[in-house]
Design a protein around this motif. Structure first.
Motif, short mmCIF file in Angstrom:
data_model
loop_
_atom_site.label_atom_id
_atom_site.label_comp_id
_atom_site.label_asym_id
_atom_site.label_seq_id
_atom_site.Cartn_x
_atom_site.Cartn_y
_atom_site.Cartn_z
N SER A 12 0.76 -1.22 0.07
CA SER A 12 0.12 0.06 0.04
C SER A 12 0.77 1.32 0.10
O SER A 12 0.56 2.21 0.78
CB SER A 12 -0.92 0.20 1.17
OG SER A 12 -0.06 -0.03 2.44
N SER A 13 2.00 1.35 -0.81
CA SER A 13 2.79 2.47 -0.83
C SER A 13 3.29 2.75 -2.28
O SER A 13 2.64 2.02 -3.15
CB SER A 13 4.14 2.00 -0.18
OG SER A 13 4.75 1.05 -0.78
N ARG A 14 3.79 3.97 -2.43
CA ARG A 14 4.45 4.20 -3.65
C ARG A 14 5.79 4.58 -3.26
O ARG A 14 6.02 5.29 -2.48
CB ARG A 14 3.74 5.62 -4.23
CG ARG A 14 2.35 5.30 -4.71
CD ARG A 14 1.94 6.75 -5.66
NE ARG A 14 0.44 6.49 -5.90
CZ ARG A 14 -0.03 6.83 -7.06
NH1 ARG A 14 0.78 8.04 -7.71
NH2 ARG A 14 -1.11 6.62 -7.34
N LEU A 15 6.80 3.70 -3.84
CA LEU A 15 8.14 3.95 -3.59
C LEU A 15 8.85 5.28 -4.22
O LEU A 15 8.27 5.44 -5.43
CB LEU A 15 8.78 2.63 -3.95
CG LEU A 15 8.41 1.36 -3.35
CD1 LEU A 15 9.26 0.17 -4.07
CD2 LEU A 15 8.43 1.55 -2.08
N PRO A 16 9.46 6.07 -3.53
CA PRO A 16 10.18 7.17 -4.01
C PRO A 16 11.31 6.95 -5.07
O PRO A 16 11.81 5.95 -4.80
CB PRO A 16 10.54 8.10 -2.85
CG PRO A 16 10.92 6.96 -1.84
CD PRO A 16 9.91 5.86 -2.07
N GLY A 17 11.50 7.83 -5.92
CA GLY A 17 12.79 7.57 -6.48
C GLY A 17 12.85 6.82 -7.89
O GLY A 17 14.06 6.32 -8.31
#
Length: 195
Positions: A12-17
């Motif tokens: 349930s996340s959006r990974l940065p970078g």
């Protein structure tokens, strides 16, 4: 336990970078009435990741129950109540229209208004056949109508959503199943209930 909690947090996340996944853009679909669609902005060879499928919300099912976990990255004002998630509103389809299954227990849901990160545009890929939107062909019957839809949808598809490596899967990606040229709309097969 801790392992399940960690898995749910990653799903349930959006990974940065993930700037290297700037390979697609969202614009009006070429499918009449479909709204927005996903388009390649560079050539994408078969087998390569185009973008990720976001886990803005995570739907967990088991023992006849369903629970919804919103990602920490989703602003409070964009969190939908359960009724809108499952039934939609006057102006929006249910959020479950933007879901893909990770496995038997989890599905990730992409929020249609979170469209500022090209690394997470997977939920804008349309089904080239728009499900059974035209309905069941009475002459063919239900099973044959579904077979016809699945065959045509598979022919139109140039990508698929799938878990990204690992057991159990921790993230979903959209992968080219054919060579895709810059400017082409990206299509997947969602199944006969889509549309």
């Amino acid at each position: 336990g801790d392992e399940q909690t960690a898995r749910e947090a990653i799903l349930s996340s959006r990974l940065p970078g993930l700037n290297f996944l700037d390979r697609s853009e969202v614009r009006p679909s070429r499918i009449f009435g479909a709204g927005r669609g996903l388009f390649a902005i560079e050539d994408v060879p078969c087998g390569e990741v185009i973008t990720c499928y976001p886990g803005d919300a995570l739907l967990a099912s088991g023992d006849g129950t369903k629970s919804l976990l919103w990602g920490e990255h989703v602003p409070d004002g964009m969190i939908w109540d359960d009724e809108a998630v499952f039934a939609g509103t006057e102006s929006a389809p249910p959020l479950t229209s933007y879901s893909v299954s990770v496995d038997d227990r989890y599905s990730v849901l992409g929020h249609p208004s979170l469209d500022d990160d090209p690394a997470y545009y997977g939920h804008y890929a349309n089904d080239g056949m728009d499900g059974l939107g035209s309905g069941i062909d009475e002459e063919l019957g239900v099973e044959k109508s579904i077979d016809v839809y699945m065959s045509k949808s598979a022919m139109m598809a140039n990508a698929m959503h799938r878990p990204f490596r690992g057991t159990p899967p921790l993230h979903m990606v959209t992968v080219a199943t054919k060579n895709i040229k810059a400017g082409e709309e990206i299509f997947v097969t969602y199944g006969p209930d889509y549309g």
